[in-house]
Structure formats: structure tokens, C-alpha cells
Write a protein that holds these residues in place. Structure first.
Motif, PDB file in Angstrom:
ATOM      1  N   CYS A  85       0.196  -1.064   0.283  1.00  0.00           N
ATOM      2  CA  CYS A  85       0.007  -0.247  -0.247  1.00  0.00           C
ATOM      3  C   CYS A  85       0.865   0.950  -0.213  1.00  0.00           C
ATOM      4  N   ALA A  86       0.182   2.074  -0.510  1.00  0.00           N
ATOM      5  CA  ALA A  86       1.230   3.933   0.167  1.00  0.00           C
ATOM      6  C   ALA A  86       1.475   3.890   1.185  1.00  0.00           C
ATOM      7  N   ARG A  87       2.780   4.561   0.926  1.00  0.00           N
ATOM      8  CA  ARG A  87       2.348   4.862   2.782  1.00  0.00           C
ATOM      9  C   ARG A  87       1.074   5.466   3.762  1.00  0.00           C
ATOM     10  N   GLN A  88       0.463   6.641   3.072  1.00  0.00           N
ATOM     11  CA  GLN A  88      -0.352   7.164   3.237  1.00  0.00           C
ATOM     12  C   GLN A  88      -1.827   6.320   3.913  1.00  0.00           C
ATOM     13  N   VAL A  89      -1.934   4.959   3.071  1.00  0.00           N
ATOM     14  CA  VAL A  89      -2.836   4.575   3.515  1.00  0.00           C
ATOM     15  C   VAL A  89      -1.975   3.402   4.582  1.00  0.00           C
ATOM     16  N   PRO A  90      -3.277   2.985   5.660  1.00  0.00           N
ATOM     17  CA  PRO A  90      -2.857   2.069   6.966  1.00  0.00           C
ATOM     18  C   PRO A  90      -2.216   1.502   6.716  1.00  0.00           C
ATOM     19  N   CYS A  91      -1.923  -0.164   5.917  1.00  0.00           N
ATOM     20  CA  CYS A  91      -1.508  -1.136   5.197  1.00  0.00           C
ATOM     21  C   CYS A  91       0.100  -0.234   4.813  1.00  0.00           C
ATOM     22  N   GLY A  92       0.123   0.279   4.039  1.00  0.00           N
ATOM     23  CA  GLY A  92       1.722   1.099   3.909  1.00  0.00           C
ATOM     24  C   GLY A  92       2.216   1.566   4.457  1.00  0.00           C
ATOM     25  N   ALA A  93       1.962   2.498   5.674  1.00  0.00           N
ATOM     26  CA  ALA A  93       2.422   2.673   7.258  1.00  0.00           C
ATOM     27  C   ALA A  93       2.682   2.049   7.779  1.00  0.00           C
ATOM     28  N   ALA A  94       2.189   0.428   8.289  1.00  0.00           N
ATOM     29  CA  ALA A  94       2.624  -0.661   8.821  1.00  0.00           C
ATOM     30  C   ALA A  94       3.509  -1.273   8.012  1.00  0.00           C
ATOM     31  N   ALA A  95       3.674  -0.915   6.828  1.00  0.00           N
ATOM     32  CA  ALA A  95       4.633  -1.937   6.043  1.00  0.00           C
ATOM     33  C   ALA A  95       5.793  -0.888   6.490  1.00  0.00           C
ATOM     34  N   ALA A  96       5.774   0.247   6.374  1.00  0.00           N
ATOM     35  CA  ALA A  96       7.196   0.870   6.580  1.00  0.00           C
ATOM     36  C   ALA A  96       7.477   0.569   7.932  1.00  0.00           C
ATOM     37  N   ARG A  97       6.612   0.623   8.713  1.00  0.00           N
ATOM     38  CA  ARG A  97       7.524  -0.409  10.375  1.00  0.00           C
ATOM     39  C   ARG A  97       7.976  -0.687  10.473  1.00  0.00           C
ATOM     40  N   VAL A  98       7.559  -2.191   9.434  1.00  0.00           N
ATOM     41  CA  VAL A  98       7.586  -2.997  10.131  1.00  0.00           C
ATOM     42  C   VAL A  98       9.406  -3.433   8.975  1.00  0.00           C
ATOM     43  N   ALA A  99       9.040  -2.602   8.179  1.00  0.00           N
ATOM     44  CA  ALA A  99      10.136  -2.821   6.882  1.00  0.00           C
ATOM     45  C   ALA A  99      11.553  -1.805   8.451  1.00  0.00           C
ATOM     46  N   GLN A 100      11.544  -1.067   8.585  1.00  0.00           N
ATOM     47  CA  GLN A 100      12.281  -0.630   9.507  1.00  0.00           C
ATOM     48  C   GLN A 100      12.932  -1.378  10.752  1.00  0.00           C
ATOM     49  N   ALA A 101      11.817  -1.811  11.552  1.00  0.00           N
ATOM     50  CA  ALA A 101      12.107  -2.600  12.647  1.00  0.00           C
ATOM     51  C   ALA A 101      13.165  -3.606  12.271  1.00  0.00           C
ATOM     52  N   ALA A 102      12.733  -4.321  10.963  1.00  0.00           N
ATOM     53  CA  ALA A 102      13.964  -5.559  10.340  1.00  0.00           C
ATOM     54  C   ALA A 102      14.913  -5.165   9.662  1.00  0.00           C
ATOM     55  N   GLY A 103      14.974  -3.965  10.046  1.00  0.00           N
ATOM     56  CA  GLY A 103      16.655  -3.521   9.928  1.00  0.00           C
ATOM     57  C   GLY A 103      16.359  -3.809   7.448  1.00  0.00           C
ATOM     58  N   LEU A 104      15.555  -3.582   7.275  1.00  0.00           N
ATOM     59  CA  LEU A 104      15.090  -3.944   5.326  1.00  0.00           C
ATOM     60  C   LEU A 104      14.688  -3.333   4.247  1.00  0.00           C
ATOM     61  N   THR A 105      15.362  -3.182   3.440  1.00  0.00           N
ATOM     62  CA  THR A 105      15.282  -1.396   2.862  1.00  0.00           C
ATOM     63  C   THR A 105      13.754  -2.719   1.392  1.00  0.00           C
ATOM     64  N   LEU A 106      12.500  -2.265   1.165  1.00  0.00           N
ATOM     65  CA  LEU A 106      11.803  -2.780   0.293  1.00  0.00           C
ATOM     66  C   LEU A 106      11.038  -1.798  -1.047  1.00  0.00           C
ATOM     67  N   SER A 107      11.640  -2.212  -1.837  1.00  0.00           N
ATOM     68  CA  SER A 107      11.173  -1.469  -2.867  1.00  0.00           C
ATOM     69  C   SER A 107      10.509  -2.506  -4.244  1.00  0.00           C
ATOM     70  N   PRO A 108       9.204  -1.505  -3.286  1.00  0.00           N
ATOM     71  CA  PRO A 108       7.509  -2.994  -4.323  1.00  0.00           C
ATOM     72  C   PRO A 108       7.675  -1.690  -5.271  1.00  0.00           C
ATOM     73  N   VAL A 109       7.065  -2.382  -6.418  1.00  0.00           N
ATOM     74  CA  VAL A 109       6.770  -2.429  -8.057  1.00  0.00           C
ATOM     75  C   VAL A 109       5.725  -1.443  -7.848  1.00  0.00           C
ATOM     76  N   SER A 110       4.876  -1.398  -7.108  1.00  0.00           N
ATOM     77  CA  SER A 110       3.402  -1.353  -7.261  1.00  0.00           C
ATOM     78  C   SER A 110       3.129  -0.662  -5.410  1.00  0.00           C
ATOM     79  N   GLU A 111       2.788   0.824  -5.740  1.00  0.00           N
ATOM     80  CA  GLU A 111       2.564   1.098  -4.139  1.00  0.00           C
ATOM     81  C   GLU A 111      -0.003   1.517  -4.466  1.00  0.00           C
ATOM     82  N   GLU A 112      -0.401   0.605  -3.878  1.00  0.00           N
ATOM     83  CA  GLU A 112      -1.577   0.723  -3.473  1.00  0.00           C
ATOM     84  C   GLU A 112      -2.462   1.905  -3.096  1.00  0.00           C
ATOM     85  N   ASN A 113      -3.520   2.000  -3.429  1.00  0.00           N
ATOM     86  CA  ASN A 113      -4.217   3.377  -2.713  1.00  0.00           C
ATOM     87  C   ASN A 113      -4.853   2.471  -1.225  1.00  0.00           C
TER      88      ASN A 113
END
Length: 281
Positions: free
Chosen positions: A167-195
Motif C-alpha cells: 500500500c502507499a505510505r499514506q494508507v494504513p497498511c502502507g504505513a504499517a509496512a514501512a514500520r515493519v521494514a524499519q524494525a527489521a532493518g530492511l529496504t523494500l522496493s515495491p514495484v507498485s504502491e496501491e491506495n
């Protein structure tokens, strides 16, 4: 309560009441003052709503996309329990719904997939009362049946060549994805971000993506169209779902009755069956 003055030529009303006995007096007072009876107010129904008020008419409910299955069922239950009512449901990403509300879109109830987008509505003075947290949800990895890319963990989503959708970062599931990636020390590069989280799942089930970060409830609703992979890092980004009536709503009695259903035992049972956790504080 003061009795009205006695009419000329008739004995005072007080004398007539005393001659009736205690029990009829109680019945008479309750008939005259139904709103003064104990328990006259419906929990969460707001000022002016009493136990004798029956919800009627239509309400419009704006709800996060991840609530589609549960709220569709609850809307049917509400209409069955309250003949003469109808529930119009509008599902989208919580950020989109909050924006629509701020722009004056007519709605009676808003159920968000996070507290951040609810706060936007609250801070703008568009909420009717204090939002109530009614559910929680946690991310999981959705993969197509058979898991052709061999994804087994969160870190696999950062592998070169993996077609990840979030999901895009302004969407709750996108914000949650960013938090889990940060907690795991990962850089995620999605091919698409959805609303909306349902759009992420759609790209996975259609085979356009190797994996998507969605809620566990979405994977459960997908049935055999997708498989789910749990990962421990998801615990660092649990989403809390609040619900509120809206100040511009035109049917407050029915709106509050619907929210009571969602937050009550019947609603919680439906939400639990869909995979949601209980509401936080």
C-alpha cells in the motif's frame, strides 16, 4: 415533578393521585415521564436518544477496505434487526475516506484502519463524539497459490527480482509496512504502491505480483486465491481500528445504533471470525 394547578371547581389533582395507591402512581409517573425512567438512555446513542427510539431510515458508512467482508455482514444484520433501516457502505483506503469527509462528502459513520486518519477527522471537528477502538489487525505476506517465488519470510521481500506490491505510505497498511521494514532493518522496493489493501491483494491473486503486504484478514477472505505467510516482525506494527459518528451525519440515532452493533458482542463475534483482534485502548 410539579403537578399542574388544580382547575377551579375540582379537587386538587394531588388528592386524586393519593387515593390511587402507590403502584398506580408509579405507573402514572412512568407513563407521563418515560425519559425519566432508569436506563432510559441508550449506551452511546447521544443526546436526545432514548430506549424507546427505534432506528429508521438510511445511513452511509465509510469504512476501510479491509472491513468489507465483516461490515457487509454486519450491515445485513443491522437491517434485519431494525426493519425500515438501510445501510449504504462505501469502502476505500482510510486516507481517501478521511479526505472525502473533510471535503464534505455526506456520511454518518467513519471506520478507519488506523488512528492517524481518524485523528485527521477528529482534529478537523468533523467527528460526533469520541471515536471508539473496535478491532485490531496485523500484516501478513500474501503470495499466489503455490508460492512460485518461494517467499518464506519478510527478508525475502527484499530479494532482487521479487515483484512486491504494498500500500502507499499514506494508507494504513502502507504505513504499517514501512514500520515493519524499519524494525527489521530492511529496504523494500515495491514495484507498485496501491491506495487500498484490496488492490494489493488483487495484484497478488491475479499473478501480477510475487508477494504483497496485506492484513491477515485479507488473506483469510481470499480463500484459495492466495496463501498467507506470517512473520514475527508484524508485531511491531499492529493497526488499531476506531469508529465514530460524523458531525454532519443526518441520521445520528441509526448511526449510533450501528456503531453499538459493531462494538458489541454480536459485532465482535463477526469481526473475530474474519480474523480481527479485539479493539485496543
Amino acid at each position: 415533578m410539579k403537578q399542574p394547578p388544580a382547575r377551579s371547581g375540582h379537587p386538587p389533582l394531588r388528592k386524586h393521585v393519593l387515593s390511587l395507591g402507590v403502584l398506580p402512581v408509579v405507573a402514572l409517573l412512568l407513563a407521563v415521564l418515560p425519559g425519566c425512567a432508569a436506563g432510559g438512555s441508550v449506551t452511546g446513542a447521544g443526546a436526545g436518544t432514548t430506549a424507546n427510539d427505534r432506528p429508521s431510515g438510511e445511513i452511509t458508512v465509510f469504512a476501510a477496505a479491509s472491513l468489507k467482508q465483516a461490515f457487509t455482514e454486519l450491515a445485513g444484520t443491522f437491517e434485519a434487526e431494525h426493519p425500515g433501516t438501510s445501510v449504504a457502505l462505501s469502502f476505500a483506503g482510510s486516507s481517501d475516506l478521511a479526505s472525502q469527509i473533510s471535503q464534505g462528502a455526506p456520511a454518518d459513520v467513519f471506520a478507519s484502519a488506523d488512528t492517524a486518519n481518524m485523528k485527521k477527522v477528529l482534529d478537523a471537528g468533523l467527528a460526533d463524539g469520541t471515536p471508539e477502538n473496535f478491532a485490531t489487525n496485523t500484516l501478513a505476506i500474501a503470495v499466489p497459490p503455490g508460492n512460485p517465488a518461494g517467499v518464506t519470510s519478510l527478508k525475502d521481500l527484499a530479494r532482487p527480482g521479487i515483484k512486491l506490491v504494498t500500500c502507499a505510505r499514506q494508507v494504513p497498511c502502507g504505513a504499517a509496512a514501512a514500520r515493519v521494514a524499519q524494525a527489521a532493518g530492511l529496504t523494500l522496493s515495491p514495484v507498485s504502491e496501491e491506495n487500498a489493501v484490496t488492490d494489493v491483494l488483487g495484484k497478488v491473486t491475479s499473478g501480477e505480483a510475487d508477494a504483497g503486504l496485506v492484513y491477515g484478514t485479507d488473506i483469510k477472505a481470499a480463500g484459495t486465491r492466495a496463501a498467507g505467510i506470517q512473520f514475527p516482525e508484524a508485531g511491531s506494527a499492529v493497526n488499531t481500528y476506531p469508529i465514530t459518528g460524523l458531525a454532519g451525519g443526518r441520521n445520528k440515532a441509526a448511526a449510533h445504533a450501528f456503531m453499538d452493533l459493531v462494538a458489541g458482542p454480536e459485532g465482535q463475534k463477526v469481526l473475530a471470525a474474519a480474523g480481527f483482534g479485539p479493539g485496543g485502548q
